[in-house]
Structure formats: C-alpha cells, structure tokens
Scaffold this active site. Structure first.
Site, PDB file in Angstrom:
ATOM      1  N   ASP A  16     -11.274 -75.747 -57.669  1.00 23.14           N
ATOM      2  CA  ASP A  16     -12.473 -76.212 -58.376  1.00 23.14           C
ATOM      3  C   ASP A  16     -13.345 -75.040 -58.830  1.00 23.14           C
ATOM      4  O   ASP A  16     -13.331 -73.977 -58.208  1.00 23.14           O
ATOM      5  CB  ASP A  16     -13.265 -77.152 -57.451  1.00 23.14           C
ATOM      6  CG  ASP A  16     -14.269 -77.994 -58.215  1.00 23.14           C
ATOM      7  OD1 ASP A  16     -14.165 -78.099 -59.454  1.00 23.14           O
ATOM      8  OD2 ASP A  16     -15.175 -78.555 -57.570  1.00 23.14           O
ATOM      9  N   ASN A  64     -10.281 -87.376 -63.623  1.00 25.25           N
ATOM     10  CA  ASN A  64     -10.561 -86.343 -64.631  1.00 25.25           C
ATOM     11  C   ASN A  64     -10.391 -86.835 -66.070  1.00 25.25           C
ATOM     12  O   ASN A  64     -10.815 -86.165 -67.014  1.00 25.25           O
ATOM     13  CB  ASN A  64      -9.721 -85.084 -64.392  1.00 25.25           C
ATOM     14  CG  ASN A  64     -10.172 -84.269 -63.192  1.00 25.25           C
ATOM     15  OD1 ASN A  64      -9.370 -83.624 -62.522  1.00 25.25           O
ATOM     16  ND2 ASN A  64     -11.468 -84.263 -62.906  1.00 25.25           N
TER      17      ASN A  64
HETATM   18  C1  IPE Z   1     -11.352 -82.202 -58.131  1.00 25.92           C
HETATM   19  O1  IPE Z   1     -12.347 -81.525 -58.823  1.00 25.92           O
HETATM   20  C2  IPE Z   1     -10.116 -82.298 -58.971  1.00 25.92           C
HETATM   21  C3  IPE Z   1      -9.391 -81.042 -59.211  1.00 25.92           C
HETATM   22  C4  IPE Z   1      -9.692 -79.876 -58.736  1.00 25.92           C
HETATM   23  C5  IPE Z   1      -8.232 -81.174 -60.061  1.00 25.92           C
HETATM   24  P1  IPE Z   1     -13.468 -82.282 -59.673  1.00 25.92           P
HETATM   25  O2  IPE Z   1     -14.317 -81.221 -60.243  1.00 25.92           O
HETATM   26  O3  IPE Z   1     -12.842 -83.231 -60.604  1.00 25.92           O
HETATM   27  O4  IPE Z   1     -14.241 -83.123 -58.556  1.00 25.92           O
HETATM   28  P2  IPE Z   1     -15.734 -83.659 -58.547  1.00 25.92           P
HETATM   29  O5  IPE Z   1     -15.954 -84.406 -59.824  1.00 25.92           O
HETATM   30  O6  IPE Z   1     -16.621 -82.473 -58.432  1.00 25.92           O
HETATM   31  O7  IPE Z   1     -15.812 -84.528 -57.334  1.00 25.92           O
HETATM   32  C1  IPE Z   2     -11.403 -77.693 -61.589  1.00 22.61           C
HETATM   33  O1  IPE Z   2     -12.464 -77.081 -62.234  1.00 22.61           O
HETATM   34  C2  IPE Z   2     -10.256 -78.004 -62.522  1.00 22.61           C
HETATM   35  C3  IPE Z   2     -10.136 -79.433 -62.880  1.00 22.61           C
HETATM   36  C4  IPE Z   2     -10.798 -80.417 -62.331  1.00 22.61           C
HETATM   37  C5  IPE Z   2      -9.185 -79.757 -63.926  1.00 22.61           C
HETATM   38  P1  IPE Z   2     -13.626 -77.914 -62.905  1.00 22.61           P
HETATM   39  O2  IPE Z   2     -13.294 -78.153 -64.329  1.00 22.61           O
HETATM   40  O3  IPE Z   2     -13.934 -79.143 -62.127  1.00 22.61           O
HETATM   41  O4  IPE Z   2     -14.831 -76.890 -62.801  1.00 22.61           O
HETATM   42  P2  IPE Z   2     -16.356 -77.236 -62.511  1.00 22.61           P
HETATM   43  O5  IPE Z   2     -16.390 -77.997 -61.219  1.00 22.61           O
HETATM   44  O6  IPE Z   2     -16.843 -78.061 -63.649  1.00 22.61           O
HETATM   45  O7  IPE Z   2     -17.013 -75.912 -62.411  1.00 22.61           O
HETATM   46 MG    MG Z   3     -15.188 -79.517 -60.596  1.00 25.75          MG
END
Ligand code: IPE
Ligand code: IPE
Ligand code: MG
Length: 238
Positions: A16, A64
């Site tokens: 993340d 997502n």
């Molecule tokens: C979890 O991260 C999913 C992945 C890392 C693929 P998210 O960024 O989607 O999770 P939330 O929305 O912060 O809970």
């Molecule tokens: C994790 O990074 C990757 C996916 C969920 C695909 P994020 O895209 O959630 O990054 P932040 O949380 O917005 O910084």
């Molecule tokens: Mg995230």
C-alpha cells in the site's frame, strides 16, 4: 543479519501507499503503481536468503474497482506489462507464480497472460510467489461456499463432512500454508479484506514506509523480528 529462531515460511504483503508516493512528488497515481511494481523483484529475490518459501502479494482488491476508470485501466495494463516483462526472469530464477482472486471480471488478455505465467513457472520451486488480483477475503469465502454447496447438491459431499479443513480446500489458497507474517506498508493499520480466513493466527507488521520505498533491508529486518515473536495459537507456553 540477525539470526531467526523461527522461520516465517509464508509472508504476505499488502503493498500500500503507491498513490501517496506519487502524489508527494506531484505525479499521477499510476506513476506510483509503476514504481511499486519495480520493488517486487528485489523482495522476491531476498526470500530464499531469509527462509521465506512463500510470498503472497496483494495487487488489486475486489474493492479497487471503485477507483477511477483511468486508474483501474492503468493498473490492468500494468499487470499485463509486468507479466510480459518478468516472465523469463521468473522462470530463470526458479520462482513459481500463481494467482488468487476471481478471474471472471478480468479481461481475457490478462487472464491469458496469467495462465501463461503459471504454466511457464509450474516446475519451479525455489520461491512460491502468489499474486492476488481481484481478490477479496469475503468474496473468496463466498465463492468457496458456493462451490461447496454445489458439491453437496451433486451428492459428492455430505453436509456432515464439512469442517474447516474441507472448506479450506475450496479456497483460492488451497495450495498454500497459512501466512505466518502479514506486512502492510503505508501506515494504515487495517487488513482491507486480505486473507481473512488464512490470517487467523498470523503475526502483523504495520509499517510507515510507502510501498515504492520498501527495501529488502526492511524486509529482512521484519522477517528477523518475526523469529523473536512468541506465538501461542490460543494455548499456553510450556
Ligand atoms: C489494499 O489497499 C489493497 C491492495 C494493496 C491491493 P487499499 O488502498 O485498496 O485499501 P484501503 O482502501 O486503504 O482500505
Ligand atoms: C496500493 O497503493 C496499490 C493498490 C491498491 C492497487 P494505493 O493505490 O492504495 O496507494 P494509496 O493508499 O492511495 O497511497
Ligand atoms: Mg491504499
């Protein structure tokens, strides 16, 4: 490197912070995803050195899809590019790759590449890399329950045979041991629907580093720290 008394045979990572990494640099979120994808190789390469046999990474959750069409499409393109680019290297380095998650909603061209990579690396066993795409723990358990109910309907199984071990065989992760250690980067202390069933007794590490900044050094430290933890699994120490 500190010696580890207990090995983390299976480490799972919620990768993340890609979006924030890019935003901090005034760049589009997709830049962060590209930078994040580049970090995977080094972590996979470190696994055999620290006794990690299984590495499972969360790449795209069932939630997502709520992101903008631009980001979702960019991520799907990135997954295809990642598979094409890394395929030969993964084969050569003895990495066996498998995917978990529901493939039904993914484009055919991506699913074809996923199948190709699984097949190309099927004889490898140095490291087992499992990539979760369109994965959600609740969705996985729901799909498993559906297939199980179907088998009961078909008379292949009686409802009285159902126990935790039987249900686990219907999960996407049926080929994997439960994770010993789950790492989440970017400072969020939640599991966001990742490996809900499997992580019942996992140890967690929530660290502030954004995924594109995560290094093998930090990985080694977390795995070493795991070796000093006391796991009880509901019992008492003797
Ligand atoms: C979890 O991260 C999913 C992945 C890392 C693929 P998210 O960024 O989607 O999770 P939330 O929305 O912060 O809970
Ligand atoms: C994790 O990074 C990757 C996916 C969920 C695909 P994020 O895209 O959630 O990054 P932040 O949380 O917005 O910084
Ligand atoms: Mg995230």
């Amino acid at each position: 490197m500190a010696s580890t008394s207990k090995k983390a045979g299976h480490v799972a990572i919620i990768m993340d912070g890609n979006g924030r990494w890019a935003q901090m640099r005034g760049r589009p979120r997709l830049m962060g995803h590209h930078a994040g994808a580049k970090r995977i190789r080094e972590i996979v390469e470190t696994c055999p050195d620290v006794g990690v046999k299984h590495l499972t990474i969360f790449a795209f959750s069932t939630e997502n899809w709520k992101r903008t069409q631009t980001e979702v499409a960019g991520l799907m393109r990135l997954f295809k590019r990642y598979i094409r680019r890394e395929m030969q290297d993964l084969v050569d380095r003895g990495v066996r790759v498998r995917f978990i998650g529901d493939r039904v909603r993914l484009e055919d061209s991506l699913v074809a590449l996923m199948d190709e990579l699984e097949l190309a690396t099927a004889d490898n066993s140095r490291v087992h890399l499992t990539i979760a795409i369109n994965y959600g723990g609740r969705d996985e358990v729901t799909r498993a329950a559906k297939r199980l109910a179907f088998d009961v309907e078909q008379g292949k199984l009686s409802h009285s045979d159902v126990n935790a071990e039987v249900l686990a065989r219907y999960l996407d992760t049926h080929f994997l041991p439960d994770p010993d250690l789950v790492i989440r980067t970017s400072g969020e202390a939640r599991i966001s629907n990742f490996l809900l069933w499997q992580s019942a007794y996992a140890e967690y590490e929530f660290i502030d580093t954004l995924w594109p900044d995560f290094t093998s050094e930090e990985f080694i430290n977390l795995v070493s720290k795991f070796g000093t933890r006391e796991r009880r699994f509901g019992g008492v120490l003797v």
